[in-house]
Design an enzyme around this catalytic site. Structure first.
Site, PDB file in Angstrom:
ATOM      1  CG  HIS A 102      30.039  -0.924   2.406  1.00 23.94           C
ATOM      2  ND1 HIS A 102      29.802  -1.342   4.009  1.00 23.94           N
ATOM      3  CD2 HIS A 102      30.498  -1.964   2.089  1.00 23.94           C
ATOM      4  CE1 HIS A 102      28.866  -2.836   2.950  1.00 23.94           C
ATOM      5  NE2 HIS A 102      29.819  -2.873   2.641  1.00 23.94           N
ATOM      6  CB  SER A 147      27.296  -0.047   5.869  1.00 21.93           C
ATOM      7  OG  SER A 147      29.361  -0.006   6.293  1.00 21.93           O
ATOM      8  CD  GLU A 152      16.562  -7.257 -11.654  1.00 19.31           C
ATOM      9  OE1 GLU A 152      15.940  -7.617 -11.804  1.00 19.31           O
ATOM     10  OE2 GLU A 152      17.122  -6.658 -10.054  1.00 19.31           O
ATOM     11  CB  SER A 153      22.498  -9.683  -7.233  1.00 13.93           C
ATOM     12  OG  SER A 153      23.219 -10.868  -6.293  1.00 13.93           O
ATOM     13  CB  CYS A 195      21.062 -12.303 -11.753  1.00  6.67           C
ATOM     14  SG  CYS A 195      22.055 -12.910 -10.290  1.00  6.67           S
TER      15      CYS A 195
END
Length: 117
Positions: free
Chosen positions: A68, A55, A62-63, A83
């Site tokens: 996973h 993971s 931007e985020s 974003c």
């Protein structure tokens, strides 16, 4: 109406099982995918599970990009959340697909924070 962000949910099937279980390799893949998309990387964190699975998150200005893996099933779940409209998520998607050798991929795109202004 304007969306504050876009969330791409990727399901990757029939992937290379060894690739999915290699924490350093998966980290390198997601970091490079972020770069290829035009993202600005802020922080990177990945974890290898015992006996298998990885993971990780690449936090971007931007985020974020997350992954996973379930090597025992040849499956990876990948989220690309960003974003604005300056990034090219298709470059990231294709790069990840190639590197994990996914034979089948599905995706769902969600607009997040849809506002009336």
């Amino acid at each position: 109406m304007k969306a504050l962000g876009h969330h791409i949910l990727l399901e990757m099937f029939d992937c290379d099982r060894k690739a999915l279980n290699n924490v350093k390799g998966i980290e390198k893949i997601l970091v490079e995918a972020a770069k290829k998309s035009g993202a600005h990387i802020v922080k990177v964190l990945f974890h290898k599970f015992n006996p298998h699975g990885v993971s990780g998150v690449v936090v971007i200005a931007e985020s974020h990009f997350t992954i996973h893996t379930w090597p025992e099933y040849g499956y990876a779940a990948v989220d690309l959340f960003f974003c604005g409209d300056s990034m090219d998520y298709s470059k990231a998607t294709e790069y990840i697909r190639q590197k994990v050798k996914a034979k089948h991929i599905t995706s769902v795109t969600l607009d997040r924070g849809v506002l009336n202004f």
